[in-house]
Design an enzyme around this catalytic site. Structure first.
Site, PDB file in Angstrom:
ATOM      1  N   ARG B  44      10.613   3.172   1.465  1.00 29.21           N
ATOM      2  CA  ARG B  44       9.493   2.236   1.564  1.00 29.21           C
ATOM      3  C   ARG B  44       9.741   1.068   0.634  1.00 29.21           C
ATOM      4  NH1 ARG B  44       3.469   4.379   0.391  1.00 29.21           N
ATOM      5  NH2 ARG B  44       4.173   4.448  -1.761  1.00 29.21           N
ATOM      6  N   SER B 113      -0.266   6.687   8.014  1.00 34.72           N
ATOM      7  CA  SER B 113      -1.156   6.818   6.855  1.00 34.72           C
ATOM      8  C   SER B 113      -2.601   6.772   7.313  1.00 34.72           C
ATOM      9  CB  SER B 113      -0.930   5.660   5.878  1.00 34.72           C
ATOM     10  OG  SER B 113       0.379   5.675   5.397  1.00 34.72           O
ATOM     11  N   LYS B 142       0.812   1.852  -5.956  1.00 37.04           N
ATOM     12  CA  LYS B 142       0.115   1.048  -4.959  1.00 37.04           C
ATOM     13  C   LYS B 142      -1.256   0.678  -5.541  1.00 37.04           C
ATOM     14  CE  LYS B 142      -0.263   1.163   0.075  1.00 37.04           C
ATOM     15  NZ  LYS B 142      -0.306   2.013   1.268  1.00 37.04           N
TER      16      LYS B 142
END
Lengths: 215, 215
Positions: B44, B113, B142
């Site tokens: 990611r 997600s 995040k």
């Protein structure tokens, strides 16, 4: 299906610096440019998240379909596939053209940016349908762009048999110098989308191209 | 071919915050995590240019192949296709799952997600194979992540029949609370890659998961 051998690259609009706001205004300007006669539209947006880009690209495609103009996505093969765009344009820092061609299929347009004869030849071998060559002039749109000379443009043109679209800092004032080199088209960003009247600007580019082409 | 019904999601490594430098160190840490027993790797990375991401993804895939662990790409369907990854993981701001599934084919793993029951159910309808659910704890990885309660995690788990991988701020100290909820796995970023000894950290997660699973 797209007839890849009948593409009119002459006034190739590249959209850029869309900040995710003012979407309606952005689309309106593109539509004005289409009305004025741009012959191809490339969506080149690096900053948006994928979903926002996907939604925007679908909206632009609706416009280009209405005006019967090919629609090309910059860099993002995923989006080109997802919205069934007419093609993909790759820079030297994007996916290798050979990989993109395999995934895109033979029916879609594949463009590759080239600054050198070597890059141009490799793109041709890797399956590009056309080349974006530049920057032919200094440009604020892409700060890190290398400026290539008219002579370099000629050498690239001589080295490959692909249509050449010149890009970088092209305005109505300087486009004539490039069109005289018998390129297939000029790629324009701010000289159309940044103009007060994108339709008139696009029409002026079209007229200029046609005038020089026949002489 | 990947057996989608035999995937071990238990210690799901997500790589993040790779800045384009220190590639060897980054790959070394991933390899240590693989040695320690992570069961799945997701790349990611949002900041890299496509070619750099493509090159990096190919290198990570070489490692995951060696350790016989599935390799998932976050967000970028183009890269997942280009490097023939085992699957794709989509956030809510990425491509719609239904579109990605169509382009990815049925044989590849598709993760989505979800923060809510509604998102979870839609993902299941759209063809997801598993869900990433979180953030279950606050996370620095995040900044804008929504924190969901254990109760919300339970409701999502009850609403769908897909395997659930919990994500967000999971450490060796708090993972037990989540594993007790009978999730298919815990997704870990910094608690493995940021550890002084990624191999030992991965092994400890693996042991913890197995210990709780059998009780």
């Amino acid at each position: 299906m797209l007839d890849k051998h009948a593409i009119d690259y002459s006034v190739y609009l590249v959209t850029e610096k869309y900040d995710g706001r003012h979407e309606e205004l952005f689309l309106k300007k593109i539509e004005q440019a289409l009305k004025g006669g741009v012959t191809l539209v490339q969506l080149r947006e690096k900053a948006l998240e994928t979903r926002a880009l996907y939604t925007l690209a679908k909206r632009v495609k609706t416009l280009t379909t209405r005006y019967n103009v090919p629609f090309i996505i910059n860099d993002r093969l995923d989006l080109a596939l997802a919205i069934e765009a007419d093609g993909l344009h790759l820079g030297q820092k994007d996916l290798p053209a050979s990989v993109a061609r395999r995934l895109l299929g033979e029916d879609k347009l594949l463009g590759v940016s080239a600054e050198t004869v070597e890059q141009a030849k490799r793109a041709e071998c890797d399956g590009a349908d056309y080349l974006g060559v530049g920057s032919v002039f200094p440009t604020k749109t892409k700060d890190d762009a290398t400026i290539i000379s008219i002579d370099a443009l000629r050498k690239i043109k001589a080295a490959v048999s692909l249509p050449i679209v010149a890009i970088g800092g092209i305005t109505l004032q300087n486009a004539g110098l490039i069109i005289k080199e018998k390129v297939a088209g000029v790629a324009v960003v701010s000289a159309i989308l940044g103009a007060n009247q994108p339709e008139q600007a696009a029409a002026a580019f079209r007229k200029l191209y046609k005038t020089i082409e026949v002489n």
